[in-house]
Design an enzyme around this catalytic site. Sequence first.
Site, short mmCIF file in Angstrom:
data_model
loop_
_atom_site.label_atom_id
_atom_site.label_comp_id
_atom_site.label_asym_id
_atom_site.label_seq_id
_atom_site.Cartn_x
_atom_site.Cartn_y
_atom_site.Cartn_z
N PRO A 2 -4.75 -79.84 -7.48
CA PRO A 2 -3.97 -81.03 -7.22
C PRO A 2 -4.18 -81.61 -5.84
O PRO A 2 -3.89 -80.98 -4.83
CB PRO A 2 -2.54 -80.52 -7.33
N GLU A 3 -4.64 -82.81 -5.80
CA GLU A 3 -4.59 -83.61 -4.59
C GLU A 3 -3.48 -84.64 -4.81
O GLU A 3 -2.77 -84.57 -5.80
CB GLU A 3 -5.95 -84.27 -4.32
N HIS A 98 0.77 -66.43 -16.72
CA HIS A 98 0.78 -67.08 -15.40
C HIS A 98 1.98 -68.00 -15.20
O HIS A 98 1.95 -68.86 -14.33
CB HIS A 98 -0.51 -67.83 -15.15
N ARG A 121 -3.89 -68.75 -9.98
CA ARG A 121 -4.40 -68.14 -8.74
C ARG A 121 -3.29 -67.84 -7.74
O ARG A 121 -3.55 -67.17 -6.73
CB ARG A 121 -5.47 -69.04 -8.11
N ARG A 162 -13.24 -86.31 18.27
CA ARG A 162 -13.49 -85.25 17.28
C ARG A 162 -14.97 -85.28 16.96
O ARG A 162 -15.48 -86.23 16.39
CB ARG A 162 -12.65 -85.48 16.00
#
Length: 289
Positions: A2-3, A98, A121, A162
């Site tokens: 998920p973003e 899960h 996970r 940066r």
Amino acid sequence: MPELPEVETVRRGLTPSLTGAEIVAVRLFRPDLRFAFPPRFAARLTGRRIVDVGRRGKFLLFALSDGVTWLAHLGMTGGFLLAAPPPPGRRGAPAAAHTHLELDLERPGGEPLVVSYTDARRFGFMELFADPARSRFLGALGPEPLGERFDAHWLARAAAHRRGPIKSLLMDQRVVAGLGNIYASEALFRARVAPRRRADALVTVSGAPRAALERLAAAIPEVLEEAIAAGGSTLRDFRASSGELGRFQHRFAVYGRAGEPCLRQACTGTVRRLVQAGRASFYCPVCQR
DNA sequence: AACACCCCCTGTCGGC
DNA sequence: TGCCGACAGGGGGTGT
């Protein structure tokens, strides 16, 4: 998984069912995910109503009726699923492998509902706080890419001095909240900026954004909005809370397309994969500079 | 301060 | 068929 677009898809899916619902019971099937669940997690949710389902970056924020906020991060494989309650007698065990958490809810009309959290996970994590300023996770978070505070000038301030690659800058949640590996690559493609480009090279000596950075600042909300409209991207296991799959993966220009032709009109390039900071980046070496 | 690594954990896939 | 390594949308923590 998920973003920002996937988390927003989950948020939108949960909102109609969860808003106003009372948490009647909480079942934890293990003591931890990435981190331990907060102390007295179940007790601190039980009996409260969910008054709002929000999002900040990749974090889901459930506002509770006692003023506490329940924060959830989905990690790589986390997800919330809505279901009708099981028939009596089948209670107690999680409905699927899960599944680490289940909430029994009662909707304002009295209708029962179960929301479960699954995460193969277990890179996800949760937190409870009364004051957002005390959150371990929200403090350093950068602006929302779909909000007012995010623009080319903000990016220029972050990019100045940066020397690392622009791709890594976009993945830094302190710079902008919610971009991950897929949408960083896709936004760079749209802006025609190579992922290896040094961040500070996109800023003028006086600190102003160069044209490439202006394009990037515009491409980021654009790709995120399109992905949200498509219900996010499903690579392996992402699902909305309804179980629906995302559709934006069919519209990737570069992500996962190594060896395939660049999709830009009249470009003769071939998409390449490269590893930056341990993550795969995809780009067209011809039209991204 | 910025950056390079390492770690967490499970499932899947390609190569041998 | 089986085994083994590489890899996968995440971020925290440490050491330089």
